[in-house]
Design an enzyme around this catalytic site. Structure first.
Site, PDB file in Angstrom:
ATOM      1  N   ASP A  32       0.824  -1.211   0.000  1.00  0.00           N
ATOM      2  CA  ASP A  32       0.000   0.000   0.000  1.00  0.00           C
ATOM      3  C   ASP A  32       0.860   1.265   0.000  1.00  0.00           C
ATOM      4  OD1 ASP A  32      -2.116  -1.667   0.042  1.00  0.00           O
ATOM      5  OD2 ASP A  32      -2.835  -1.116   2.048  1.00  0.00           O
ATOM      6  N   LEU A  82     -12.197   8.275   1.452  1.00  0.00           N
ATOM      7  CA  LEU A  82     -11.854   9.278   2.464  1.00  0.00           C
ATOM      8  C   LEU A  82     -10.526   9.907   2.080  1.00  0.00           C
ATOM      9  CD1 LEU A  82     -12.485   7.146   5.688  1.00  0.00           C
ATOM     10  CD2 LEU A  82     -13.829   9.145   5.005  1.00  0.00           C
ATOM     11  N   LYS A 115     -10.306   2.990  12.087  1.00  0.00           N
ATOM     12  CA  LYS A 115     -10.434   2.757  10.644  1.00  0.00           C
ATOM     13  C   LYS A 115     -10.231   1.271  10.401  1.00  0.00           C
ATOM     14  CE  LYS A 115      -9.160   4.286   6.106  1.00  0.00           C
ATOM     15  NZ  LYS A 115      -8.786   2.979   5.560  1.00  0.00           N
ATOM     16  N   ARG A 136     -18.853  -1.529  -2.474  1.00  0.00           N
ATOM     17  CA  ARG A 136     -18.746  -0.138  -2.908  1.00  0.00           C
ATOM     18  C   ARG A 136     -18.449  -0.041  -4.402  1.00  0.00           C
ATOM     19  NH1 ARG A 136     -13.709   3.391  -0.791  1.00  0.00           N
ATOM     20  NH2 ARG A 136     -12.704   2.058  -2.320  1.00  0.00           N
ATOM     21  N   GLU A 173     -18.268  -1.776   7.511  1.00  0.00           N
ATOM     22  CA  GLU A 173     -17.094  -2.506   7.029  1.00  0.00           C
ATOM     23  C   GLU A 173     -17.214  -3.992   7.352  1.00  0.00           C
ATOM     24  OE1 GLU A 173     -14.980  -0.479   5.518  1.00  0.00           O
ATOM     25  OE2 GLU A 173     -12.976  -1.345   5.578  1.00  0.00           O
ATOM     26  N   LYS A 291     -14.708  12.315  12.012  1.00  0.00           N
ATOM     27  CA  LYS A 291     -15.847  12.852  11.253  1.00  0.00           C
ATOM     28  C   LYS A 291     -16.480  14.020  12.018  1.00  0.00           C
ATOM     29  CE  LYS A 291     -16.902   8.207   9.586  1.00  0.00           C
ATOM     30  NZ  LYS A 291     -17.764   7.027   9.685  1.00  0.00           N
ATOM     31  N   LYS A 315      -4.066   8.034   9.084  1.00  0.00           N
ATOM     32  CA  LYS A 315      -3.488   6.689   8.990  1.00  0.00           C
ATOM     33  C   LYS A 315      -2.353   6.483   9.983  1.00  0.00           C
ATOM     34  CE  LYS A 315      -5.493   5.157   5.035  1.00  0.00           C
ATOM     35  NZ  LYS A 315      -5.046   4.492   3.848  1.00  0.00           N
TER      36      LYS A 315
HETATM   37  P1  NAD Z   1      -9.385   4.093   2.386  1.00  0.00           P
HETATM   38  O1  NAD Z   1      -9.375   2.645   2.730  1.00  0.00           O
HETATM   39  O2  NAD Z   1      -8.141   4.849   2.661  1.00  0.00           O
HETATM   40  O3  NAD Z   1     -10.604   4.827   3.099  1.00  0.00           O
HETATM   41  C1  NAD Z   1     -11.970   4.675   2.753  1.00  0.00           C
HETATM   42  C2  NAD Z   1     -12.551   3.424   3.295  1.00  0.00           C
HETATM   43  O4  NAD Z   1     -12.327   3.330   4.691  1.00  0.00           O
HETATM   44  C3  NAD Z   1     -14.065   3.320   3.207  1.00  0.00           C
HETATM   45  O5  NAD Z   1     -14.480   2.969   1.926  1.00  0.00           O
HETATM   46  C4  NAD Z   1     -14.354   2.251   4.220  1.00  0.00           C
HETATM   47  O6  NAD Z   1     -14.292   0.994   3.588  1.00  0.00           O
HETATM   48  C5  NAD Z   1     -13.185   2.329   5.167  1.00  0.00           C
HETATM   49  N1  NAD Z   1     -13.517   2.594   6.578  1.00  0.00           N
HETATM   50  C6  NAD Z   1     -13.020   1.863   7.610  1.00  0.00           C
HETATM   51  N2  NAD Z   1     -13.477   2.296   8.770  1.00  0.00           N
HETATM   52  C7  NAD Z   1     -14.320   3.333   8.500  1.00  0.00           C
HETATM   53  C8  NAD Z   1     -15.110   4.187   9.312  1.00  0.00           C
HETATM   54  N3  NAD Z   1     -15.122   4.077  10.635  1.00  0.00           N
HETATM   55  N4  NAD Z   1     -15.844   5.149   8.698  1.00  0.00           N
HETATM   56  C9  NAD Z   1     -15.819   5.284   7.347  1.00  0.00           C
HETATM   57  N5  NAD Z   1     -15.086   4.497   6.520  1.00  0.00           N
HETATM   58  C10 NAD Z   1     -14.334   3.532   7.091  1.00  0.00           C
HETATM   59  O7  NAD Z   1      -9.735   4.315   0.910  1.00  0.00           O
HETATM   60  P2  NAD Z   1      -9.926   3.329  -0.259  1.00  0.00           P
HETATM   61  O8  NAD Z   1     -10.187   4.224  -1.413  1.00  0.00           O
HETATM   62  O9  NAD Z   1     -10.885   2.253   0.046  1.00  0.00           O
HETATM   63  O10 NAD Z   1      -8.541   2.594  -0.418  1.00  0.00           O
HETATM   64  C11 NAD Z   1      -7.345   3.204  -0.383  1.00  0.00           C
HETATM   65  C12 NAD Z   1      -6.423   2.242   0.344  1.00  0.00           C
HETATM   66  O11 NAD Z   1      -6.268   1.081  -0.450  1.00  0.00           O
HETATM   67  C13 NAD Z   1      -5.074   2.844   0.562  1.00  0.00           C
HETATM   68  O12 NAD Z   1      -4.585   2.422   1.821  1.00  0.00           O
HETATM   69  C14 NAD Z   1      -4.260   2.230  -0.546  1.00  0.00           C
HETATM   70  O13 NAD Z   1      -2.919   2.075  -0.181  1.00  0.00           O
HETATM   71  C15 NAD Z   1      -4.917   0.896  -0.725  1.00  0.00           C
HETATM   72  N6  NAD Z   1      -4.734   0.443  -2.104  1.00  0.00           N
HETATM   73  C16 NAD Z   1      -3.650  -0.326  -2.342  1.00  0.00           C
HETATM   74  C17 NAD Z   1      -3.396  -0.765  -3.627  1.00  0.00           C
HETATM   75  C18 NAD Z   1      -2.201  -1.642  -3.866  1.00  0.00           C
HETATM   76  O14 NAD Z   1      -1.947  -1.971  -5.018  1.00  0.00           O
HETATM   77  N7  NAD Z   1      -1.466  -2.033  -2.844  1.00  0.00           N
HETATM   78  C19 NAD Z   1      -4.250  -0.400  -4.678  1.00  0.00           C
HETATM   79  C20 NAD Z   1      -5.348   0.397  -4.398  1.00  0.00           C
HETATM   80  C21 NAD Z   1      -5.583   0.828  -3.103  1.00  0.00           C
END
Ligand code: NAD
Length: 332
Positions: A32, A82, A115, A136, A173, A291, A315
């Protein structure tokens, strides 16, 4: 094409590729931290050169289009991502932006939530009955995973209480408890089968199974953290914290670690205390979500392309290094 345009095009192709591997195949090829680094580079270039922003840029979009093995679900209210704060300073800047937009110097009330490191799902209840579960996906279109979510014990098939809305969408989640993740990987190793990279990929791979009996065996769990669409005639609380209390009365689980705090200082103190507790929690978390508590203020702040302006994911420092990924096969 200028050198900068070439770099932008290259970053977009690479990030789209990583998104597909991560969200559709549940099989990331890079840690990530590496993905986040490239995304930030693209965000930085786009913020300095807004003329290079395009609506299909990975900075403007959520997740990825669903896999075609599932029926599609169109989200009536988009499911967004987020914005991230990678340090205390970035959290302080977020709070300042919120105050500036609201034109106030008063301390803002925030709800701090763990999170959870799983995947976001939408649960639709009609007349108290669970009628649909969806991922989603790309925020607009998700996958219909109703049969799979019905196997998760923490998700009630019927809402409790007499005061429930005719129609309500609960968001939260789905995650794999650490103990389940460890025993699943142990079993895979014993059988010489592929293991999962982390609990997030294990949860996603387990939930997005075309055969729900496999999902049922994976002992997934769920915490609710918000509401989507709710019937107009239902009286909703006017703060996020009280809405979570309403969700609890419907019989859905909400994390007991959620707290109400004041200002950036309160958010930072919560972040510190939950990071100390992190290892003792039964599930993986990768930070804190802060939030704005007042729904009225949330509405005033609104949204940008892919995330609300009233929330931020603060994070934990990246733990996942490439060394942990080398030699590990991933299982979908
Ligand atoms: P995110 O995971 O950073 O944040 C949004 C998500 O947080 C929401 O969709 C929900 O699922 C979650 N969440 C958990 N607890 C929550 C709470 N209490 N309230 C609200 N939401 C909550 O964003 P994202 O767009 O889902 O993903 C990005 C993440 O995925 C990053 O950490 C990124 O590094 C990783 N990612 C990694 C790769 C890879 O190739 N390694 C590719 C894409 C994304």
């Amino acid at each position: 094409m200028s050198e900068l345009e070439k770099r932008v095009a290259e970053l977009r192709v690479t990030l789209d590729n990583y998104n597909h591997q991560y969200y559709v195949l549940d099989d990331p090829s890079v840690p990530d931290a590496e993905y986040d680094r490239l995304l930030r580079e693209l965000q930085q270039i786009e913020s300095e050169h807004p003329e290079l922003i395009s609506s299909d840029s990975p900075t403007q979009r959520v997740g990825a289009k669903p896999d075609n093995g599932f029926q599609e679900v169109t989200h009536e209210l988009p499911m967004l991502s987020l914005d991230n704060a990678m340090s205390d300073d970035e959290l302080v800047s977020f709070n300042k932006r919120v105050q500036d937009r609201l034109n106030t110097t008063e301390n803002i009330e925030y709800v701090c939530e763990p999170k959870l490191d799983g995947l976001a799902v939408s649960l639709l209840y009609e007349n108290g009955q669970l009628v649909r579960g969806a991922t989603r996906g790309d925020g607009t279109t998700g996958e219909n995973i109703t049969l799979n979510v019905r196997t998760i014990r923490a998700i009630p098939l019927k809402l409790r209480g007499t005061e429930t809305p005719e129609r309500i969408e609960i968001r939260g989640e789905v995650f794999m408890p650490k103990a389940v993740f460890e025993s699943l990987n142990e079993e895979a190793r014993e059988q010489g089968a592929k293991s999962f990279a982390n609990p997030r990929n294990a949860a996603a791979g387990s939930l997005r199974q075309l055969d729900p009996s496999i999902t049922a065996k994976r002992q997934l769990s769920f915490y609710a953290y918000s509401m989507g669409l709710v019937s107009d005639d239902f009286k909703l609380a006017n703060t996020h914290f009280d809405r979570l209390e309403q969700i609890k009365t419907f019989g859905l689980p909400v994390s007991s670690e959620i707290k109400l705090v004041k200002g950036a200082e309160g958010c930072l103190a919560y972040h510190q205390s939950i990071s100390e507790k992190r290892d003792s929690l039964g599930y993986e978390i990768d930070g804190v979500v802060n939030k704005v508590n007042s729904i009225e203020l949330q509405e005033e702040l609104g949204f940008v392309a892919r995330a609300p302006r009233w929330a931020i994911a603060h994070k934990f420092p990246a733990q996942e290094e490439m060394t942990q990924l080398i030699g590990v096969d991933f299982q979908v």
